[in-house]
Write a protein that holds these residues in place. Structure first.
Motif, PDB file in Angstrom:
ATOM      1  N   UNK A 286      23.169  22.609  33.598  1.00 49.30           N
ATOM      2  CA  UNK A 286      22.887  23.354  34.824  1.00 49.30           C
ATOM      3  C   UNK A 286      24.040  23.217  35.812  1.00 49.30           C
ATOM      4  N   UNK A 287      24.645  22.028  35.873  1.00 50.22           N
ATOM      5  CA  UNK A 287      25.759  21.786  36.789  1.00 50.22           C
ATOM      6  C   UNK A 287      26.972  22.620  36.400  1.00 50.22           C
ATOM      7  N   UNK A 288      27.311  22.600  35.113  1.00 47.77           N
ATOM      8  CA  UNK A 288      28.460  23.374  34.652  1.00 47.77           C
ATOM      9  C   UNK A 288      28.194  24.870  34.760  1.00 47.77           C
ATOM     10  N   UNK A 289      26.958  25.271  34.563  1.00 49.88           N
ATOM     11  CA  UNK A 289      26.571  26.676  34.695  1.00 49.88           C
ATOM     12  C   UNK A 289      26.814  27.152  36.118  1.00 49.88           C
ATOM     13  N   UNK A 290      26.420  26.342  37.080  1.00 51.05           N
ATOM     14  CA  UNK A 290      26.622  26.678  38.477  1.00 51.05           C
ATOM     15  C   UNK A 290      28.115  26.789  38.794  1.00 51.05           C
ATOM     16  N   UNK A 291      28.907  25.859  38.255  1.00 55.41           N
ATOM     17  CA  UNK A 291      30.352  25.885  38.501  1.00 55.41           C
ATOM     18  C   UNK A 291      31.010  27.108  37.876  1.00 55.41           C
ATOM     19  N   UNK A 292      30.514  27.539  36.735  1.00 54.11           N
ATOM     20  CA  UNK A 292      31.077  28.735  36.097  1.00 54.11           C
ATOM     21  C   UNK A 292      30.850  29.968  36.976  1.00 54.11           C
ATOM     22  N   UNK A 293      29.666  30.077  37.530  1.00 56.32           N
ATOM     23  CA  UNK A 293      29.366  31.219  38.403  1.00 56.32           C
ATOM     24  C   UNK A 293      30.220  31.161  39.667  1.00 56.32           C
ATOM     25  N   UNK A 294      30.382  29.947  40.197  1.00 54.69           N
ATOM     26  CA  UNK A 294      31.213  29.776  41.381  1.00 54.69           C
ATOM     27  C   UNK A 294      32.670  30.146  41.093  1.00 54.69           C
ATOM     28  N   UNK A 295      33.117  29.833  39.884  1.00 46.70           N
ATOM     29  CA  UNK A 295      34.500  30.136  39.496  1.00 46.70           C
ATOM     30  C   UNK A 295      34.779  31.637  39.588  1.00 46.70           C
ATOM     31  N   UNK A 296      33.828  32.447  39.135  1.00 43.33           N
ATOM     32  CA  UNK A 296      34.004  33.902  39.181  1.00 43.33           C
ATOM     33  C   UNK A 296      34.147  34.364  40.629  1.00 43.33           C
ATOM     34  N   UNK A 297      33.296  33.861  41.500  1.00 52.43           N
ATOM     35  CA  UNK A 297      33.367  34.261  42.909  1.00 52.43           C
ATOM     36  C   UNK A 297      34.659  33.784  43.572  1.00 52.43           C
ATOM     37  N   UNK A 298      35.080  32.568  43.255  1.00 53.99           N
ATOM     38  CA  UNK A 298      36.319  32.026  43.829  1.00 53.99           C
ATOM     39  C   UNK A 298      37.527  32.816  43.352  1.00 53.99           C
ATOM     40  N   UNK A 299      37.515  33.199  42.066  1.00 55.22           N
ATOM     41  CA  UNK A 299      38.624  33.975  41.529  1.00 55.22           C
ATOM     42  C   UNK A 299      38.690  35.346  42.200  1.00 55.22           C
ATOM     43  N   UNK A 300      37.530  35.964  42.396  1.00 52.78           N
ATOM     44  CA  UNK A 300      37.489  37.254  43.090  1.00 52.78           C
ATOM     45  C   UNK A 300      38.030  37.104  44.523  1.00 52.78           C
ATOM     46  N   UNK A 301      37.661  36.003  45.163  1.00 51.38           N
ATOM     47  CA  UNK A 301      38.122  35.757  46.534  1.00 51.38           C
ATOM     48  C   UNK A 301      39.649  35.637  46.579  1.00 51.38           C
ATOM     49  N   UNK A 302      40.226  34.942  45.600  1.00 52.18           N
ATOM     50  CA  UNK A 302      41.689  34.787  45.534  1.00 52.18           C
ATOM     51  C   UNK A 302      42.371  36.139  45.410  1.00 52.18           C
ATOM     52  N   UNK A 303      41.837  37.006  44.572  1.00 58.46           N
ATOM     53  CA  UNK A 303      42.420  38.341  44.394  1.00 58.46           C
ATOM     54  C   UNK A 303      42.309  39.140  45.697  1.00 58.46           C
ATOM     55  N   UNK A 304      41.156  39.047  46.338  1.00 53.93           N
ATOM     56  CA  UNK A 304      40.961  39.790  47.583  1.00 53.93           C
ATOM     57  C   UNK A 304      41.918  39.315  48.676  1.00 53.93           C
ATOM     58  N   UNK A 305      42.128  38.008  48.712  1.00 49.00           N
ATOM     59  CA  UNK A 305      43.040  37.437  49.702  1.00 49.00           C
ATOM     60  C   UNK A 305      44.468  37.933  49.476  1.00 49.00           C
ATOM     61  N   UNK A 306      44.846  37.978  48.200  1.00 49.82           N
ATOM     62  CA  UNK A 306      46.206  38.390  47.860  1.00 49.82           C
ATOM     63  C   UNK A 306      46.455  39.852  48.177  1.00 49.82           C
ATOM     64  N   UNK A 307      45.451  40.693  48.002  1.00 53.39           N
ATOM     65  CA  UNK A 307      45.646  42.132  48.106  1.00 53.39           C
ATOM     66  C   UNK A 307      45.116  42.740  49.409  1.00 53.39           C
ATOM     67  N   UNK A 308      44.603  41.898  50.319  1.00 54.18           N
ATOM     68  CA  UNK A 308      43.937  42.451  51.490  1.00 54.18           C
ATOM     69  C   UNK A 308      44.866  43.287  52.379  1.00 54.18           C
ATOM     70  N   UNK A 309      46.117  42.897  52.515  1.00 56.94           N
ATOM     71  CA  UNK A 309      47.033  43.654  53.377  1.00 56.94           C
ATOM     72  C   UNK A 309      47.369  45.019  52.787  1.00 56.94           C
ATOM     73  N   UNK A 310      47.654  45.042  51.476  1.00 54.22           N
ATOM     74  CA  UNK A 310      48.049  46.311  50.853  1.00 54.22           C
ATOM     75  C   UNK A 310      46.863  47.240  50.652  1.00 54.22           C
ATOM     76  N   UNK A 312      43.592  46.843  52.097  1.00 53.21           N
ATOM     77  CA  UNK A 312      42.851  47.057  53.332  1.00 53.21           C
ATOM     78  C   UNK A 312      41.355  46.823  53.251  1.00 53.21           C
ATOM     79  N   UNK A 313      40.886  46.367  52.110  1.00 49.81           N
ATOM     80  CA  UNK A 313      39.453  46.070  51.926  1.00 49.81           C
ATOM     81  C   UNK A 313      39.334  45.181  50.692  1.00 49.81           C
ATOM     82  N   UNK A 314      38.107  44.799  50.363  1.00 46.64           N
ATOM     83  CA  UNK A 314      37.917  44.004  49.141  1.00 46.64           C
ATOM     84  C   UNK A 314      38.337  44.818  47.937  1.00 46.64           C
ATOM     85  N   UNK A 315      39.239  44.280  47.168  1.00 46.65           N
ATOM     86  CA  UNK A 315      39.727  45.000  45.992  1.00 46.65           C
ATOM     87  C   UNK A 315      38.959  44.600  44.739  1.00 46.65           C
ATOM     88  N   UNK A 316      38.300  43.433  44.795  1.00 53.07           N
ATOM     89  CA  UNK A 316      37.479  42.954  43.685  1.00 53.07           C
ATOM     90  C   UNK A 316      36.077  42.657  44.205  1.00 53.07           C
TER      91      UNK A 316
END
Length: 413
Positions: A286-310, A312-316
């Motif tokens: 259950x712990x690793x399952x939760x971390x896997x789901x969190x990983x997807x959201x964190x990865x999406x956040x990283x992409x959004x942060x990188x592309x936000x200027x170009x 102008x909105x959430x890209x992922x």
């Protein structure tokens, strides 16, 4: 033996493929052909309270033949087959006294079931196998389970000297698309516990399964003329590819086993301006399952942060939804139900193979609905494809296990 072969073939030659894109229950009307046939067959062999509801769930009762109080137990199987491979026009082949060599499923298409690749075949040398003709799946998942349950009930009716409590049987649609237990009426079923007959090789006994989630990830892009695209175009397909490349490379189905979890990309489609990636997330912990789901959201956040200027909105945009959970949490407090099944196998000379399911069954969802429900072997191998087969002797043994479980339950004080 022939009776079980005939029953099994009568089921698998009916196309019951489910459809994840459908919003109805069952997801395909053709599933009801087998469901209604089962209703008539259950009545014919002498079961009582045979019902089918508006969603295609079939239930029936074998009344107790003892005076003392005894737990009411159930046996459950699903009648749909996976949409991963066609289940239309199944043409079963019967291989008697299997010699341990290659089995030619389809000479014209050069499709061969070989023990050099599928080593489990060698366990069944000398037995009778039922295979496909190489162009469809077989449907032993889970029509072998249905065959075993119906055959066991028929045997108990024909042998009233075998003492048993009240037994309930249930057959469900849409298990292969994760909805088999969604509309299952646990209260109506009225059991203290149940068993799904939905495992693979002889001896399997399972009370642990994956925690499961599905992820739908949408990637946005910008389309401009490719000749003048520098610094302007954002190709969503390439963005999706970069995202997939960031997933742990060793945590995929092809490189994991046992209790190891994974990310699995199951679909990708798109264009320059929008691409959708679908993946499934699995882990026993259950712990690793939760971390896997969190990983997807964190990865999406990283992409959004990188592309936000170009952009102008959430890209992922990542959407993650839980599908089912590990039944271990619900079964362990009533572990005697696993011990009864284990004892039944041992008394029949079957070596129990207790191991985690790298997948899910109706039983995991039912366990969380208040019906503890371990999983027992149905006998088939190589589910969801053209190399699927089932030894008839395994189906016969599974039938005997059901009978023995009800005997042990009735005798238990």
């Amino acid at each position: 033996m022939q009776h079980i072969i005939d029953r099994f073939i009568s089921y698998v030659t009916i196309d019951t493929e489910s459809d994840a894109s459908s919003n109805t229950t069952p997801s395909t009307k053709k599933q009801l052909v087998l469901a209604n046939l089962l209703v008539e067959e259950l009545k014919k062999i002498g079961l009582e309270e045979v019902t089918i509801d508006e969603n295609g769930y079939v239930m029936a009762t074998l009344a107790s033949n003892i005076e003392q109080e005894c737990p009411t137990i159930g046996f459950i199987a699903h009648y749909d087959t996976t949409p991963d491979f066609t289940g239309a026009n199944v043409k079963p082949q019967i291989i008697q006294n299997y010699d341990g060599g290659d089995i030619v499923l389809n000479k014209e298409l050069n499709i061969i079931l070989s023990p050099n690749y599928f080593k489990d075949l060698l366990q069944y040398k000398g037995q009778t196998l039922i295979t496909t003709d190489g162009t469809t799946l077989l449907g032993a998942d889970d029509k072998a389970g249905i065959t075993e349950i119906v055959s066991a009930m028929e045997y108990l009716i024909q042998h009233p000297e075998i003492k048993h409590g009240k037994i309930r049987v249930g057959f469900t649609p849409d298990e292969e698309i994760g909805r088999g237990a969604h509309k299952f009426d646990v209260e109506k079923f009225g059991c203290d516990w149940a068993y799904t007959m939905d495992g693979s090789q002889i001896g399997e006994l399972e009370y642990e399964n994956f925690n499961a989630a599905g992820a739908k990830i949408i990637f946005k892009g910008k389309s401009v003329h490719p000749g003048y695209a520098k610094g302007k175009m954002i190709n969503s397909m390439l963005l999706a590819s970069k995202f997939i490349s960031k997933l742990p490379k060793k945590e995929i189905p092809e490189k994991t086993k046992g209790y190891e979890g994974f990310f699995h990309v199951v679909g990708i489609s798109g264009s320059i301006e929008e691409t959708t990636v679908e993946l499934i997330i699995r882990d026993h912990s259950a712990k690793k399952f939760r971390k896997r789901k969190e990983f997807i959201h964190k990865l999406a956040h990283r992409f959004n942060k990188k592309w936000e200027n170009q952009f102008g909105a959430e890209i992922v945009i990542a959407e993650v939804k839980d599908q089912y959970y590990n039944m271990k949490e619900k079964v362990e407090p009533v572990f005697h139900i696993v011990e009864i099944a284990e004892k039944a196998m041992k008394e029949l000379g079957i070596k129990p193979l207790i191991k985690p399911i790298r997948g899910g069954t109706d039983g995991c969802q039912l366990s969380y609905k208040g019906l503890p429900c371990p999983n027992i072997f149905a006998g088939g191998h190589n589910f969801h494809g053209k190399y699927e087969y089932v030894p008839v002797e395994s189906m016969m043994k599974a039938t005997e296990v059901i009978v023995k479980i009800v005997e042990i339950t009735a005798a238990k004080k």
